[in-house]
Write an enzyme that holds these catalytic residues in place. Structure first.
Site, short mmCIF file in Angstrom:
data_model
loop_
_atom_site.label_atom_id
_atom_site.label_comp_id
_atom_site.label_asym_id
_atom_site.label_seq_id
_atom_site.Cartn_x
_atom_site.Cartn_y
_atom_site.Cartn_z
N ASP A 37 51.09 76.96 -11.94
CA ASP A 37 51.93 76.04 -11.18
C ASP A 37 53.00 76.77 -10.37
O ASP A 37 53.26 76.43 -9.21
CB ASP A 37 52.64 75.06 -12.13
CG ASP A 37 51.66 74.09 -12.76
OD1 ASP A 37 50.45 74.19 -12.45
OD2 ASP A 37 52.10 73.23 -13.55
N ASP A 38 53.62 77.78 -10.99
CA ASP A 38 54.67 78.52 -10.28
C ASP A 38 54.12 79.19 -9.04
O ASP A 38 54.74 79.23 -7.99
CB ASP A 38 55.27 79.60 -11.19
CG ASP A 38 56.11 79.00 -12.30
OD1 ASP A 38 56.36 77.79 -12.25
OD2 ASP A 38 56.49 79.75 -13.21
N TYR A 40 51.48 78.31 -7.30
CA TYR A 40 51.15 77.33 -6.27
C TYR A 40 52.42 76.92 -5.52
O TYR A 40 52.43 76.89 -4.29
CB TYR A 40 50.47 76.09 -6.89
CG TYR A 40 50.11 75.06 -5.84
CD1 TYR A 40 48.98 75.23 -5.03
CD2 TYR A 40 50.92 73.95 -5.63
CE1 TYR A 40 48.68 74.30 -4.04
CE2 TYR A 40 50.62 73.02 -4.64
CZ TYR A 40 49.49 73.19 -3.85
OH TYR A 40 49.19 72.29 -2.87
N SER A 84 55.13 61.11 -3.69
CA SER A 84 55.35 62.27 -4.54
C SER A 84 56.86 62.53 -4.59
O SER A 84 57.65 61.65 -4.22
CB SER A 84 54.59 63.44 -3.92
OG SER A 84 54.68 64.54 -4.74
N GLU A 115 65.95 62.07 -15.79
CA GLU A 115 64.88 61.85 -16.78
C GLU A 115 63.86 62.98 -16.73
O GLU A 115 63.82 63.75 -15.77
CB GLU A 115 64.19 60.51 -16.50
CG GLU A 115 63.51 60.45 -15.15
CD GLU A 115 63.07 59.04 -14.77
OE1 GLU A 115 63.83 58.09 -15.02
OE2 GLU A 115 61.97 58.90 -14.22
N LYS A 117 60.51 65.12 -16.14
CA LYS A 117 59.36 65.07 -15.25
C LYS A 117 58.12 65.37 -16.09
O LYS A 117 57.91 66.50 -16.53
CB LYS A 117 59.51 66.09 -14.13
CG LYS A 117 58.37 66.04 -13.11
CD LYS A 117 58.69 66.90 -11.90
CE LYS A 117 57.69 66.75 -10.77
NZ LYS A 117 56.29 66.83 -11.11
N ARG A 138 46.43 58.28 -8.33
CA ARG A 138 47.24 58.30 -7.11
C ARG A 138 46.39 58.60 -5.87
O ARG A 138 46.67 58.11 -4.79
CB ARG A 138 48.35 59.34 -7.23
CG ARG A 138 49.22 59.35 -6.01
CD ARG A 138 50.43 60.21 -6.17
NE ARG A 138 50.05 61.60 -6.33
CZ ARG A 138 50.93 62.58 -6.44
NH1 ARG A 138 52.21 62.32 -6.45
NH2 ARG A 138 50.53 63.82 -6.57
N CYS A 408 39.29 97.26 -45.17
CA CYS A 408 38.70 97.98 -46.30
C CYS A 408 37.23 98.30 -46.08
O CYS A 408 36.63 99.03 -46.85
CB CYS A 408 38.89 97.19 -47.60
SG CYS A 408 37.77 95.79 -47.72
S1 IVH Z 1 59.03 59.22 -9.62
C1 IVH Z 1 58.64 57.25 -5.71
N1 IVH Z 1 59.51 60.02 -12.08
O1 IVH Z 1 55.75 63.87 -10.54
C2 IVH Z 1 58.77 57.94 -7.03
N2 IVH Z 1 57.63 60.91 -10.97
O2 IVH Z 1 55.75 65.77 -8.34
C3 IVH Z 1 57.76 58.99 -7.23
N3 IVH Z 1 56.33 62.46 -12.33
O3 IVH Z 1 53.87 61.92 -8.34
C4 IVH Z 1 57.61 59.44 -8.60
N4 IVH Z 1 57.54 62.32 -14.14
O4 IVH Z 1 53.22 62.01 -10.86
C5 IVH Z 1 58.70 60.12 -11.01
N5 IVH Z 1 60.02 60.59 -14.26
C6 IVH Z 1 59.22 60.69 -13.20
C7 IVH Z 1 58.10 61.53 -13.21
C8 IVH Z 1 57.32 61.62 -12.05
C9 IVH Z 1 56.48 62.86 -13.58
C10 IVH Z 1 55.26 62.93 -11.45
C11 IVH Z 1 54.59 61.86 -10.62
C12 IVH Z 1 54.88 62.27 -9.21
C13 IVH Z 1 55.01 63.75 -9.35
C14 IVH Z 1 55.72 64.39 -8.18
#
Ligand code: IVH
Length: 677
Positions: A37-38, A40, A84, A115, A117, A138, A408
């Site tokens: 991920d890093d 990318y 996203s 919150e 991610k 998505r 052994c």
């Molecule tokens: S909000 C319009 N909240 O991260 C709001 N996304 O890198 C869009 N994700 O597509 C998303 N935890 O799949 C939101 N607490 C969170 C999230 C979150 C994970 C994911 C989600 C999003 C991606 C973007």
């Protein structure tokens, strides 16, 4: 593969775009990727930087500005685009984001919500009259794939809401750590390849139809369509009240923050909690909480302007599997350990990782030379999960499984999941007797593997001290033990009773000590009784020991207490100790003379040329005689590495650290002249 921070030319740019497009394709197809991920993220940032300098040459395939890097597809239109998030990578970038948003609003953001991610896949779950009717991925943000068939297995996504609403829940579906482990057990039991990563496991599971087994996933709601006018934290409460799972049920629960300072504080808290969470997070999301702020900020084509993701370094990396070592534990379990091309995972250089049991290695189809996913989640020991099979070059080699116990030499019981020496704990006794009788320790002629096995099996010997109370009558009870052999063995043991203290101490095989350290410890304490009485403070002052090793040695000595008592009672090791650094030529007592004076030297690989016949001990002795300090691991303090044939990770590490590396021949030339003077 181009992952550099700067792209030097348009050809570099084109390669970078191709690499990113291909990686994003893999990622959104099944969650796998040849890039971590890093890497990318770094690649996309480099592409963005180049495009800013060359706005007229932006490639139509470029992943920048597109949801899912432009890779994902689906045929069911979303009610409202699934956006996203933009990323920031440090505190300053976050502060900059907040300032930009407040400038756009022309006022301060009322409140923020912070919150976790969640590291899974975004889904939209449609409810009619409170009943779940459809679930979508998505996709490209505008249309997704129908994955309703998988909804049953998603915990936290209710089949019916507590109210008969027509709404759409949005959130993340993931495999918790426990679900990931169970999933891989189930997959392996069904002869299927294990998932390399929780996210690819979640992606594959959501898409799969007609699997003969069920894998459970977990949903976390973080947004909804049809519940307008609520602030974000109020929305999360409503979602939970409707029966959906939210991050509020976890230690990293969303927090409404009145100030940016509080936001930074909560980010630090969630980051610190990361390793203790029962699921993976790849960052922290910061959202403007109030509906007014959100509405006024609006959104771009890819992401809302009122929210941002503060990314955290990945806990998994892709690196190369160089070797597999087999270590025998105290109970005789033979455990494989992976030697990796050193890789930095969240600030820690990882060189070793645990592997699953031998059956798993075979089922996972791991090979030496494979690119593998390695995890370092929290303070759990890093672990190799699965190979990236489509990255193979054809040069990979099968992993060689041991045919005999590496300690052994006896047979291996391969009937269970974990392999074990057939001797179990007794493996330790046989191996320690063989080791103690070796040429560099007590040098007891006639006590090889066969005799050691007989002595242990007959119950006459359970540790090395028992050797010194054996009598002829007992020996004659052993098979193929004649009069002369018994006399010879007793004579050899008698001679060993008079061995120098350092050799007797070395014969105990105390962890953290070898021949050199044994000489130093013996010289320092002068008697086995004094060594037995040593504590951490007194041991730590011995040259090269230090507090950490002292603690290890003290623990070992406590463990060996009864053996030490028997050795003391049998008057073993009462002879004067061999000098700690054998005087070379005319060198004074304390002088560390010689071409390696005071330098720390490590030997690895098999020796060739004049040194071909030397054991590792003899090599170490050579180093000491030339004034150096022999060490077994490469570190910043290492001055020189002697790398023979098939040198592996130590050589790689020495190269990384810029340490001088000599061939055995070059090393021989360096020391032998001096030693033959
Ligand atoms: S909000 C319009 N909240 O991260 C709001 N996304 O890198 C869009 N994700 O597509 C998303 N935890 O799949 C939101 N607490 C969170 C999230 C979150 C994970 C994911 C989600 C999003 C991606 C973007």
């Amino acid at each position: 593969m181009t992952t550099r921070a700067d792209l030097a030319s348009s050809a570099d740019y084109a390669t970078a775009v191709a690499t990113a497009v291909s990686a994003a394709g893999d990622y959104y197809r099944d969650g796998s990727t040849p890039l971590g991920d890093d890497e990318y993220d770094a690649l996309v940032r480099a592409i963005e930087a180049w495009e800013q300098q060359h706005p007229d040459d932006v490639h139509p395939d470029s992943p920048t500005g597109k949801v899912a890097g432009g890779a994902a597809v689906g045929d069911v239109p979303h009610s409202v685009p699934m956006l996203s998030l933009d990323n920031v990578f440090n505190d300053e970038e976050l502060t900059h984001f907040a300032a930009g948003l407040e400038r756009r609003l022309g006022r301060q953001v009322g409140a923020w919500c912070v919150e976790p991610k969640l590291d899974g896949l975004a889904v939209a779950a449609r409810y009619q009259g409170g009943r779940l009717v459809q679930m979508l991925t998505r996709g490209d943000g505008l249309a997704g794939e129908d994955i309703t068939h998988a909804a049953d297995a998603v915990l936290g996504l209710p089949a019916t809401l507590t109210e008969p609403l027509d709404i759409e829940l949005r959130g993340e579906v993931l495999l918790t750590t426990a679900q990931f482990e169970t999933a891989n057990e189930i997959r392996i039991a069904h002869g299927a390849a294990p998932f390399a990563h929780p996210r690819s496991g979640a992606a594959g599971t959501l898409r799969a139809k007609d699997r003969p087994y069920r894998i459970e996933l977990t949903f976390f709601a973080y947004s909804a369509i049809g519940l307008d006018g609520l602030g974000h934290s109020a929305l999360l409460e409503t979602l939970a009240a409707l029966g959906a799972n939210t991050a509020a049920s976890t230690a990293a629960s969303p927090l409404r923050c009145e100030s940016l300072e509080q936001v930074h504080g909560r980010i630090a808290e969630i980051t610190a909690l990361r390793s203790a969470l029962p699921f993976g997070i790849d960052g922290v999301v910061i959202k403007a909480d109030s509906p007014e702020d959100q509405f006024q900020a609006g959104h771009g084509s890819r992401a809302p302007r009122w929210a941002v993701a503060r990314k955290l370094p990945a806990e998994h990396k892709v690196t190369r599997l160089l070797e597999v070592e087999w270590n025998v534990g105290r109970t005789g379990v033979i455990a494989p350990r992976a030697v990796l091309e050193p890789v930095n995972i969240d600030g820690v250089i990882v060189t070793y990782a645990t592997l699953h049991n031998p059956g798993d290695i075979a089922r996972r189809d791991l090979m030496l030379g494979d690119q593998v996913f390695v995890y370092r989640a929290g303070d759990v020991i890093p672990r190799v999960e699965a190979p990236l099979v489509d990255q193979r070059t054809g040069a990979e080699k099968p992993i060689v499984f041991p045919e005999a116990c590496p300690r052994c030499g006896d047979a291996i019981d391969t009937s269970g999941q974990r392999w074990r020496c057939v001797r179990g704990r007794g493996c330790q006794a046989v191996a320690s007797v063989i080791y103690a009788a070796g040429r560099d320790q007590l040098d007891i002629e006639g006590l090889g593997r066969t005799r050691a096995v007989q002595l242990v099996d007959s119950g006459l010997v359970s540790d090395i001290a028992d050797l010194f109370t054996l009598d002829k009558e007992q020996l004659l009870t052993l098979e193929r033990m004649g009069d002369t052999s018994a006399d010879n063995l007793l004579a050899a043991i008698e001679q060993a009773r008079g061995a120098a203290l350092n050799r007797v101490f070395c014969a105990l095989g105390v962890r953290g000590t070898g021949r050199t350290m044994s000489r130093r410890i013996a010289a320092h304490f002068g008697s086995m009784a004094a060594i037995r009485a040593a504590d951490v403070e007194t041991l730590a002052v011995v040259d090269g020991v230090g507090p950490e090793r002292a603690r290890l040695v003290v623990d070992e000595l406590a463990d060996l207490g009864p053996v030490l008592d028997k050795l003391i009672a049998a008057q073993v090791g009462t002879t004067v100790t061999e000098p700690a650094t054998p005087a070379v030529g005319d060198a004074g007592e304390d002088a560390v003379a010689g071409p390696l004076a005071g330098q720390s030297v490590v030997v690895t690989g098999s020796m060739t040329g004049d040194l071909a016949s030397l054991s590792r001990n003899e090599m170490n002795e050579l180093i000491e005689r030339a004034g150096g300090k022999a060490s077994s691991s490469v570190s910043k303090r290492t001055a020189l590495l002697v790398a023979g044939e098939k040198a592996g990770s130590k050589r790689a590490k020495a190269e990384d650290l810029g340490i001088q590396i000599l061939t055995p021949e070059e090393f021989a030339a360096l020391v032998t002249d001096y030693l033959h003077r």
